[in-house]
Design an enzyme around this catalytic site. Structure first.
Site: not given
Ligand SMILES: [Zn+2]
Length: 645
Positions: A309-312, A335, A358, A415, A423, A599
């Site tokens: 996911g990406m927390e936009n 998350h 994170e 990255d 995390y 992942k």
């Protein structure tokens, strides 16, 4: 966000790339005269402790971008966004030029104050791209850049209709974190420079645009060449949070502030899976204080999305692999929601401080799981996370610098340097503090931390200052006992790390032992009722080598190769590959060709590449699957699948 870390998680890693999972608030936004940031955002964090972001060419202490106004058209034939970005600038003293970040953009013209402005592009760096330096005449505080993106812009994935769930319309989505935004927007691409934004996006008539911003024209406006959608975000955000999705999208509200965007074919399943969204927001508020972004919608993407996911902001992007049918994988959404505080509200000022995003988020996510699903589930997740942390530290080596919370990323793409440490070690650090000072005290600190730094970007050093002032209160002995410096700036895991315990998983340990000792799968009578986490633990702790009879017994008894739950199937496939269990290979191929989450992909291809038979399989499947994957995934996978040839 979507970072690479998760790459190496052993098995279950729900996040990062899960999620894949920004800077100085100065947000006097002025934008095109439309937006006005709330007073709380009008703060500066550019004190002397502000570290320079080595991943940006920007010199925000001289001239700072405060607002980005986009006017772009999406060309699905050419795979190009083209139009203009108008930047509002705050100039400091006599500065006569502004430096922006650009990677692969075709800059056509820059204007300001009614005339053309001179600009120059710097040398092209493989990781950073180029600087874009624009000369500013006196009194010019707004410039307009006419440009086009490159068809291979790293942030933008253009999907063929065949790569979508519906199969009939093309699709585009962006991924900005960590330093991809400069491939589609010429701005100061550093999490240390927060910017508000507005956008007019023109798309083909049968498609819909969504962004990480308030939707001003939900149905779009007809134009001669398509449909135009307008957006605005009045909260200043790091540019990696500017995000766009364009496709054949349907929407369903699931609560007063929450809803789902996805392709029509996936809407029912997605809405059913995420029925608890509103409850999650309310639970998070009880722990962290008010949710400050208005709406919390989720865009469930096509299968190629490389992250969990990406927390936009206002619109979390999520992989469809969370749709398990039983709501067991919604921790990923918790998350991303937690990032509404840690990451989006209080942001890492540089990528070396990534753990502030994170680690806090992983900690908060687990607290949310406890509120929503009980302490047993939360503890199981902690145990799984700890196993993944231990695996990561032993993979890197306990003295490796990448096991430090404050990372040294010199000369590297963020990255590449980011891994599970941010995390899991980050969350373990916060849990260790919580255990030492008590939950009540720690919760008060946590809420205060988010209030004190709301809409700011901070460094690890600033965090430490805040911790000393508001939690340790100058108690040197307590600081020593907590080993704070060691946690932040030394490799490995400090000796005072709390050790999570889960009674539920202790029972699973007994089952693993019995099965390894020769008991049949049918004797594990509790297994039919196991949660995803129990399965992950069971499969993740089985002995390395199992006999063909044991593998067949497990598969037949529990139908593991037929699982739809991506986490359980993934954990099983790792067992199957390392034991060359042929009957699971069709399931493996299906899994690798039907979703693109890094992942899952990375460990499976790595496992395959360890054996001769596996190498052949990996190359054959990869040749088929590669067109489905996002460039973020292929960048990771190309060298793995090519190695050893
Ligand atoms: Zn995250």
């Amino acid at each position: 966000m979507g970072v690479g870390s998760f790459l190496n998680r052993s098995g279950y890693n729900r996040f990062m790339f899960r999620y894949g999972c920004a800077a100085v608030a100065l947000a006097l936004t002025i934008g095109c005269g439309k937006t006005e940031a709330p007073a709380e955002t009008d703060r500066r964090v550019t004190g002397t402790s502000q570290e320079r972001d080595i991943h940006s060419y920007a010199r925000p202490d001289e001239v700072r971008v405060t607002h980005v106004a986009l006017d772009l058209r999406a060309d699905f034939d050419a795979h190009v966004l083209s139009g203009t970005a108008t930047l509002s600038l705050q100039r400091n003293g006599s500065a006569s030029e502004v430096v922006l970040d650009d990677k692969g953009l075709d800059i056509q013209r820059i204007t300001g104050g009614g005339s053309d402005l001179k600009f120059a592009l710097g040398n092209d760096d493989r990781i950073l791209g180029r600087s874009l330096t624009v000369q500013l005449p006196p009194n010019v505080s707004e410039i307009t850049i006419a440009y086009r993106t490159s068809p291979d812009a790293g942030a933008l994935q253009w999907l063929q209709p065949s790569q979508t769930a519906g199969g009939k319309r093309p699709y585009l989505y962006s991924q900005g974190e960590a330093i991809f935004t400069r491939t589609w927007i010429p701005t100061q691409d550093t999490p240390g420079v927060r910017q508000t934004y507005s956008a007019r996006i023109t798309v083909p008539r049968d498609l819909r645009a969504v962004m990480s911003a308030e939707q001003l024209t939900p149905d779009g406006v007809e134009t001669p060449d398509g449909r135009r959608f307008e957006f605005r975000l009045t909260h200043p955000v790091p540019p990696y949070l500017i995000a766009i999705g364009i496709g054949n999208l349907a929407y369903r509200q699931v609560g007063p502030r929450t809803g789902i965007y996805t392709e029509p074919a996936m809407l029912d399943a997605a809405a059913n899976e995420l029925v608890d969204l509103e409850k999650m927001v309310t639970a998070a508020e009880s722990l962290l204080g008010p949710y400050r972004w208005g709406r919390f919608d989720v865009l469930v993407l096509p299968p190629s999305f490389p992250l969990g996911g990406m927390e936009n902001p206002r619109l979390t992007f999520a992989t469809p692999t969370i749709i398990a049918g039983d709501r067991s994988l919604v921790g990923l959404i918790a998350h991303e929601l937690a990032h509404s505080w840690s990451g989006n509200l209080v942001t890492n000022a540089t990528w070396s401080d990534f753990w502030l995003n994170e680690g806090f988020t992983t900690y908060v996510e687990n607290r949310l799981m406890e509120v929503l699903y009980g302490v047993d589930r939360a503890r199981m997740l902690q145990v799984l996370d700890r196993r993944s942390l231990d695996t990561e530290i032993s993979r890197l080596g306990p003295t490796h610098k990448d096991t430090m919370l404050h990372l040294d990323l010199k000369g590297r793409d963020p990255d590449d340097g980011v891994n599970d440490i941010a995390y899991e070690k980050g969350a373990t650090f916060l849990r260790t503090i919580e255990a030492a000072v008590g939950r009540e005290t720690f919760d008060a600190f946590l809420r205060g931390y988010f209030d004190r730094h709301a809409f700011q970007s901070i460094t690890t050093a600033q965090f430490l200052g805040d911790l000393r002032e508001h939690l340790l209160h100058g108690d040197r002995q307590l600081e020593e006992r907590l080993k704070v410096q060691e946690w932040l700036y030394q490799p490995g895991l400090p000796g005072n790390a709390v050790v999570p315990q889960s009674d539920v998983l202790v029972h699973v340990d007994e089952d693993v032992k019995a099965f390894a000792g020769g008991a049949g799968a049918a004797s594990i009578t509790s297994a039919p009722k196991w949660s995803t986490q129990e399965w992950q633990h069971f499969l993740g702790t089985l002995p390395e080598k199992l006999t063909p009879a044991q593998l067949t017994d497990l598969d037949r008894t529990f139908r593991l190769s037929n699982r739809l739950n991506a986490e359980v199937l993934f954990a099983w496939l790792r067992v199957a590959i390392r034991n060359h269990y042929e009957p699971a290979m069709p399931a493996l191929e299906r899994f690798l060709t039907s979703q693109g989450r890094r992942k899952f992909l990375k460990p499976l291809y790595e496992d395959l590449m360890k054996t001769d038979w596996g190498k052949e399989e990996a190359r054959r499947i990869y040749a088929r699957a590669r067109p489905l994957y996002h460039s973020m995934s292929t960048t990771t996978l190309d060298p793995i699948v090519k190695s050893g040839s």
